[in-house]
Design an enzyme around this catalytic site. Structure first.
Site, PDB file in Angstrom:
ATOM      1  N   ARG A 186      34.869  45.391  53.617  1.00  0.00           N
ATOM      2  CA  ARG A 186      35.878  45.391  52.545  1.00  0.00           C
ATOM      3  C   ARG A 186      35.609  46.531  51.549  1.00  0.00           C
ATOM      4  NH1 ARG A 186      36.167  45.566  47.177  1.00  0.00           N
ATOM      5  NH2 ARG A 186      34.359  44.208  47.062  1.00  0.00           N
ATOM      6  N   ASP A 187      34.522  46.457  50.815  1.00  0.00           N
ATOM      7  CA  ASP A 187      34.269  47.468  49.775  1.00  0.00           C
ATOM      8  C   ASP A 187      34.009  48.828  50.427  1.00  0.00           C
ATOM      9  OD1 ASP A 187      33.971  48.420  47.221  1.00  0.00           O
ATOM     10  OD2 ASP A 187      32.279  47.161  46.674  1.00  0.00           O
ATOM     11  N   HIS A 245      26.074  42.947  42.315  1.00  0.00           N
ATOM     12  CA  HIS A 245      26.840  43.862  43.163  1.00  0.00           C
ATOM     13  C   HIS A 245      26.630  45.273  42.624  1.00  0.00           C
ATOM     14  CE1 HIS A 245      30.695  44.723  45.493  1.00  0.00           C
ATOM     15  NE2 HIS A 245      30.717  45.736  44.643  1.00  0.00           N
ATOM     16  N   HIS A 293      26.413  49.358  42.956  1.00  0.00           N
ATOM     17  CA  HIS A 293      26.701  50.621  43.647  1.00  0.00           C
ATOM     18  C   HIS A 293      25.527  51.554  43.350  1.00  0.00           C
ATOM     19  CE1 HIS A 293      30.889  49.990  45.120  1.00  0.00           C
ATOM     20  NE2 HIS A 293      30.800  48.965  44.285  1.00  0.00           N
ATOM     21  N   CYS A 296      35.099  52.640  45.275  1.00  0.00           N
ATOM     22  CA  CYS A 296      36.268  51.906  44.809  1.00  0.00           C
ATOM     23  C   CYS A 296      37.383  52.917  44.604  1.00  0.00           C
ATOM     24  CB  CYS A 296      35.978  51.156  43.513  1.00  0.00           C
ATOM     25  SG  CYS A 296      37.448  50.299  42.907  1.00  0.00           S
ATOM     26  N   ASN A 301      27.973  51.251  48.004  1.00  0.00           N
ATOM     27  CA  ASN A 301      27.195  50.091  47.549  1.00  0.00           C
ATOM     28  C   ASN A 301      25.743  50.277  47.951  1.00  0.00           C
ATOM     29  OD1 ASN A 301      30.069  49.015  48.280  1.00  0.00           O
ATOM     30  ND2 ASN A 301      29.180  47.470  46.933  1.00  0.00           N
TER      31      ASN A 301
HETATM   32  P1  HMG Z   1      51.767  45.328  40.605  1.00  0.00           P
HETATM   33  O1  HMG Z   1      52.435  46.609  41.004  1.00  0.00           O
HETATM   34  O2  HMG Z   1      51.645  45.012  39.143  1.00  0.00           O
HETATM   35  O3  HMG Z   1      52.443  44.132  41.385  1.00  0.00           O
HETATM   36  O4  HMG Z   1      50.323  45.308  41.269  1.00  0.00           O
HETATM   37  P2  HMG Z   1      53.552  43.090  40.940  1.00  0.00           P
HETATM   38  O5  HMG Z   1      52.934  41.780  40.685  1.00  0.00           O
HETATM   39  O6  HMG Z   1      54.444  43.699  39.874  1.00  0.00           O
HETATM   40  O7  HMG Z   1      54.423  43.010  42.294  1.00  0.00           O
HETATM   41  C1  HMG Z   1      55.082  44.191  42.797  1.00  0.00           C
HETATM   42  C2  HMG Z   1      55.405  44.015  44.275  1.00  0.00           C
HETATM   43  O8  HMG Z   1      54.195  43.912  45.023  1.00  0.00           O
HETATM   44  C3  HMG Z   1      56.194  42.760  44.607  1.00  0.00           C
HETATM   45  O9  HMG Z   1      57.057  43.102  45.699  1.00  0.00           O
HETATM   46  C4  HMG Z   1      55.160  41.794  45.103  1.00  0.00           C
HETATM   47  O10 HMG Z   1      55.651  40.827  46.029  1.00  0.00           O
HETATM   48  C5  HMG Z   1      54.203  42.729  45.830  1.00  0.00           C
HETATM   49  P3  HMG Z   1      58.629  43.317  45.453  1.00  0.00           P
HETATM   50  O11 HMG Z   1      59.107  42.012  44.887  1.00  0.00           O
HETATM   51  O12 HMG Z   1      58.718  44.453  44.465  1.00  0.00           O
HETATM   52  O13 HMG Z   1      59.120  43.652  46.819  1.00  0.00           O
HETATM   53  N1  HMG Z   1      52.848  42.161  45.848  1.00  0.00           N
HETATM   54  C6  HMG Z   1      52.106  41.982  46.946  1.00  0.00           C
HETATM   55  N2  HMG Z   1      52.311  42.262  48.237  1.00  0.00           N
HETATM   56  C7  HMG Z   1      51.327  41.918  49.103  1.00  0.00           C
HETATM   57  N3  HMG Z   1      50.174  41.307  48.732  1.00  0.00           N
HETATM   58  C8  HMG Z   1      49.938  41.025  47.455  1.00  0.00           C
HETATM   59  C9  HMG Z   1      50.919  41.378  46.499  1.00  0.00           C
HETATM   60  N4  HMG Z   1      50.986  41.234  45.162  1.00  0.00           N
HETATM   61  C10 HMG Z   1      52.161  41.716  44.778  1.00  0.00           C
HETATM   62  N5  HMG Z   1      48.796  40.424  47.090  1.00  0.00           N
HETATM   63  C11 HMG Z   1      48.485  44.058  42.191  1.00  0.00           C
HETATM   64  C12 HMG Z   1      49.438  44.235  41.008  1.00  0.00           C
HETATM   65  C13 HMG Z   1      47.408  43.099  41.766  1.00  0.00           C
HETATM   66  C14 HMG Z   1      49.291  43.494  43.366  1.00  0.00           C
HETATM   67  C15 HMG Z   1      47.917  45.452  42.573  1.00  0.00           C
HETATM   68  O14 HMG Z   1      47.381  46.030  41.421  1.00  0.00           O
HETATM   69  C16 HMG Z   1      46.851  45.392  43.630  1.00  0.00           C
HETATM   70  O15 HMG Z   1      47.113  45.056  44.779  1.00  0.00           O
HETATM   71  N6  HMG Z   1      45.590  45.769  43.260  1.00  0.00           N
HETATM   72  C17 HMG Z   1      44.461  45.716  44.171  1.00  0.00           C
HETATM   73  C18 HMG Z   1      43.459  46.797  43.839  1.00  0.00           C
HETATM   74  C19 HMG Z   1      42.243  46.667  44.738  1.00  0.00           C
HETATM   75  O16 HMG Z   1      42.263  46.025  45.775  1.00  0.00           O
HETATM   76  N7  HMG Z   1      41.133  47.295  44.306  1.00  0.00           N
HETATM   77  C20 HMG Z   1      39.902  47.270  45.028  1.00  0.00           C
HETATM   78  C21 HMG Z   1      39.188  45.935  44.957  1.00  0.00           C
HETATM   79  S1  HMG Z   1      38.273  45.687  43.447  1.00  0.00           S
HETATM   80  C22 HMG Z   1      36.737  46.461  43.733  1.00  0.00           C
HETATM   81  O17 HMG Z   1      36.588  47.162  44.698  1.00  0.00           O
HETATM   82  C23 HMG Z   1      35.588  46.183  42.801  1.00  0.00           C
HETATM   83  C24 HMG Z   1      34.542  45.232  43.434  1.00  0.00           C
HETATM   84  O18 HMG Z   1      33.976  45.800  44.611  1.00  0.00           O
HETATM   85  C25 HMG Z   1      33.421  44.941  42.416  1.00  0.00           C
HETATM   86  C26 HMG Z   1      32.829  46.199  41.777  1.00  0.00           C
HETATM   87  O19 HMG Z   1      32.317  47.081  42.479  1.00  0.00           O
HETATM   88  O20 HMG Z   1      32.895  46.239  40.528  1.00  0.00           O
HETATM   89  C27 HMG Z   1      35.183  43.892  43.820  1.00  0.00           C
HETATM   90 MG    MG Z   2      32.341  47.261  44.620  1.00  0.00          MG
END
Ligand code: HMG
Ligand code: MG
Length: 310
Positions: free
Chosen positions: A24-25, A216, A218, A249, A258
């Protein structure tokens, strides 16, 4: 294969659970998208190497993280494995997708800073918490297990050093919401051991039990192992790591890989701490994945042990 000399340290836990995040990450940050079959094989090999918690993918918006847009195709290919396969879900739409495939271990992912909450989730910190609330409630009602990630616990690329009190507030909110465990993210790898210790002490004082905490790290500045050791000394027994040191990320440009699972296993084996992981099989998996990605693993342990075999 060379193995470290075992010299136990009585002040450390006898066993550590590794929460493997490479699929995933790691893969979410690759420039090229890895084919679904290769991801499935990667997860199978990780399970075969003895990892028991393997974060599989994310049910996020496919435009935000195109590398994981095949979550629906991947999950059914691996769901028979006798290991825990947690998945990331940012909102109810993500939870619906995960539940429909039978996933019951999910993770929400909050931020300690406003800048990263906006960049990663298009929300303020509190709006994101409000978005997670029904996700956690429904997942728990389905008998699920919920991890709460908290990013930018130490430093943030836009805001600099992050005050400990700011981190503690969001941790508390995640615990009060019903998260079963938290994972403290050093998203851009700037933490040092004293900072880790200070945060864990404050969390303890705020009533967040150490048994519910994972770390967690990095490895941007090469501090991930030192930070892990500091956390183990506080009684933390869940450590996130990524096979071969894959990772980063997409919404925090200065994040690099990581902590490499192999580097972690080498240290834990030397300390006599049980992980259940077969280091040789894990190294072989990371070498295999590095071949697919077309570049060598950044893990020092993978490099040392794979050069030995040539
Ligand atoms: P948004 O643009 O604000 O979404 O994004 P929304 O709620 O306004 O919805 C817009 C459209 O997206 C809608 O479709 C929803 O249905 C669709 P429409 O009605 O316009 O056709 N939608 C989705 N479709 C599929 N799956 C979904 C989904 N949600 C909404 N789940 C949102 C907000 C949260 C969706 C977006 O910002 C997002 O997907 N972000 C994910 C970012 C991400 O994955 N980042 C990496 C993970 S975090 C990380 O790596 C850190 C970590 O490792 C820890 C660390 O290291 O610190 C965990
Ligand atoms: Mg991470």
């Amino acid at each position: 294969m060379t193995l470290p000399m075992v010299v136990p340290d009585q002040d450390l836990p006898p066993r550590v659970r590794i929460h493997e995040v490479g699929a995933r990450d790691g893969l979410q940050n690759e420039k090229s998208t890895v084919p679904t079959e290769v991801k499935a094989e990667f997860v199978r090999r990780l399970a075969d190497a003895g990892l028991t918690t393997i974060e599989a993918t994310s049910f996020v918006h496919p435009k935000w993280v195109p590398q994981l847009a095949d979550a629906e195709q991947l999950f059914p290919r691996i769901s028979d494995l006798p290991v825990d396969l947690p998945v990331l879900v940012p909102n109810e739409r993500g939870l619906d997708r995960a539940l429909a495939l039978g996933a019951r271990r999910v993770a929400v992912f909050a931020s300690a800073t406003e800048s990263f909450a906006k960049a990663n989730l298009n929300r303020t910190v509190d709006e994101a918490l409000a978005m997670f609330e029904p996700v956690v409630g429904r997942a728990k009602a389905e008998g699920g297990h919920v991890r709460g990630y908290l990013s930018m616990c130490f430093g943030d690329p836009w805001e600099g050093a992050v005050p400990v009190a700011q981190v503690v507030r969001v941790c508390r909110a995640l615990v009060d919401m019903g998260c079963d465990e938290l994972s403290l993210g050093d998203t851009i790898g700037v933490a040092t051991p004293g900072h880790v210790s200070a945060l864990l002490t404050e969390l303890n004082e705020a009533g967040v039990p150490t048994t519910s905490l994972g770390v967690h790290f990095h490895d941007t500045y090469g501090q991930a192992l030192a930070n892990t050791l500091a956390a183990l000394r506080h009684g933390v027994t869940t450590v996130d790591a990524s096979a071969g040191g894959l990772g980063g990320c997409p919404y925090a440009k200065s994040a690099t890989g990581n902590l490499a699972t192999e580097d972690l296993v080498w240290m834990l084996q030397g300390l006599g701490i049980d992980t259940g992981v077969d280091l040789g099989r894990l190294v072989a998996t990371s070498v295999w994945m590095a071949d697919h990605l077309g570049r060598p693993s950044p893990s020092r342990t993978v490099r040392a042990l794979s050069h030995q075999e040539q």
